[in-house]
Design an enzyme around this catalytic site. Structure first.
Site, PDB file in Angstrom:
ATOM      1  N   LEU A  23       0.794  -1.317   0.045  1.00 51.61           N
ATOM      2  CA  LEU A  23       0.237   0.160   0.217  1.00 51.61           C
ATOM      3  C   LEU A  23       1.107   1.006  -0.145  1.00 51.61           C
ATOM      4  CD1 LEU A  23      -2.370  -1.037   2.769  1.00 51.61           C
ATOM      5  CD2 LEU A  23      -3.455  -1.151  -0.127  1.00 51.61           C
ATOM      6  N   ASP A  24       0.402   2.041  -0.387  1.00 54.65           N
ATOM      7  CA  ASP A  24       1.112   3.425  -0.599  1.00 54.65           C
ATOM      8  C   ASP A  24       1.654   4.081   0.418  1.00 54.65           C
ATOM      9  OD1 ASP A  24       0.898   3.381  -3.704  1.00 54.65           O
ATOM     10  OD2 ASP A  24      -0.358   5.503  -3.460  1.00 54.65           O
ATOM     11  N   LYS A  25       2.703   4.567   0.549  1.00 47.47           N
ATOM     12  CA  LYS A  25       2.887   5.416   2.077  1.00 47.47           C
ATOM     13  C   LYS A  25       1.480   5.552   2.848  1.00 47.47           C
ATOM     14  CE  LYS A  25       5.877   8.053   4.298  1.00 47.47           C
ATOM     15  NZ  LYS A  25       7.658   9.264   4.556  1.00 47.47           N
TER      16      LYS A  25
ATOM     17  N   PHE B  66       5.946   4.582  -1.556  1.00 49.11           N
ATOM     18  CA  PHE B  66       6.617   3.824  -0.627  1.00 49.11           C
ATOM     19  C   PHE B  66       8.025   3.501  -1.372  1.00 49.11           C
ATOM     20  CE2 PHE B  66       2.989   2.271  -2.511  1.00 49.11           C
ATOM     21  CZ  PHE B  66       3.442   1.063  -4.057  1.00 49.11           C
TER      22      PHE B  66
END
Length: 299
Positions: free
Chosen positions: A105-107, A282
């Site tokens: 998942l993205d940051k 990320f």
């Protein structure tokens, strides 16, 4: 199942090294089926024997599956020099076992993240050929319309040439700020954000709710985690459930979860400080093991 050395079985919990296990055995602190173990080299069938250390019985587990409510501001990686990763939210015991995030998942994205040491299952959940649905809740700037739903359903070609498979878009609320559910069967780089941005509705908040049959436990706050229940494990792909019979691992009973201040609590949930939302990609660092060469990105 083939028998394995006692020191190997106990060391696989991640709590003790083999050398430490040998010391425990010499001191008479290890029981097998109620009797003091005579040697760390003795071999046992992990499925049919009962092992206890310091009076604490060990619970046999084929693999470890952890449900994490990923907070914003944390990287979906096993290690990264740029900031805190999801592994930093776990106990030392779980880190030693070698769990890794299934997908990314993205940051700044929150929500469901599964961590495991089961590479075959991770590959099955991430492979587009397996058609495992991932559902996301999104808030966007701009009014969503039926035309946006039709574009998602038909599949989209983004401006940079990225071809996206047909996806689901369900409008929950429409206005200057809209809310929706997005269902993907693949996990390309920033895919949810890029598809909605291509429709002129940039994402302001994103949270993954489910992955296949596994749904985020709504009692878990951001940064909290727990082991999957027996019912949740039973819903994992049948083929891989059967494959796991050949690879047992051990976790202690009851599960001991340790917070950052190293206080021990008899619970399978840990609350940690959630990071504040921030922008940025990320880490590109990915975990690989002998059965899994890469992990696709999600969201």
């Amino acid at each position: 199942m083939a028998k394995e050395r006692l020191d190997k079985l106990i060391a696989s919990t991640g709590r003790w090294s083999r050398r430490e296990v040998k010391t425990l055995v010499r001191e008479g602190r290890v029981l097998v089926d109620g009797r003091i173990a005579g040697s760390a080299e003795e071999k046992y069938d992990a499925e049919s024997c009962r092992i206890a250390v310091n009076g604490e019985e060990l619970l046999l587990r084929r693999h470890t599956y952890v449900m994490l409510h990923k907070p914003a501001g944390v990287l979906s990686a096993t290690e990264d020099g740029r900031g805190r990763t999801v592994l930093d939210l776990l106990t030392p015991e779980l880190r030693k076992i070698g769990v890794f995030p299934v997908g990314r998942l993205d940051k700044d994205t929150e929500g469901l993240l599964l961590l495991t040491d089961d590479g075959e299952l991770a590959h099955a959940l991430l492979s587009p050929k397996k058609h495992v649905d991932k559902v996301y809740y999104a808030r966007v700037s701009g009014r969503l319309a039926p035309e946006d739903c039709a574009a998602f359903e038909a599949g989209m070609m983004l401006g940079d040439g990225l071809e996206c498979l047909p996806a689901g878009l369900e409008i929950l609320a429409a206005g200057e700020t809209s809310e929706c559910l997005v269902t993907l069967r693949e996990g390309k780089f920033h895919q949810v954000k890029r598809m909605l941005a291509a429709r002129g509705k940039p994402v302001t908040y994103l949270k993954r709710l489910s992955m296949g049959s596994l749904r985020l436990d709504d009692t878990l706050a951001p940064g909290e985690f727990r082991l999957l229940t027996a019912a949740e494990e039973a819903q994992l792909p049948r083929f891989f459930v059967e494959k796991r019979k050949n690879s047992l691992q051990i976790m202690s009973k009851p599960s001991i979860m340790i917070s950052f201040n190293q206080q021990v609590a008899q619970t399978t949930r840990v609350r940690v400080s959630g990071g504040t939302p921030c922008q940025g990609e990320f880490s590109r660092t990915s975990f690989c093991n002998s059965r899994m060469r890469s992990i696709p990105r999600s969201a």
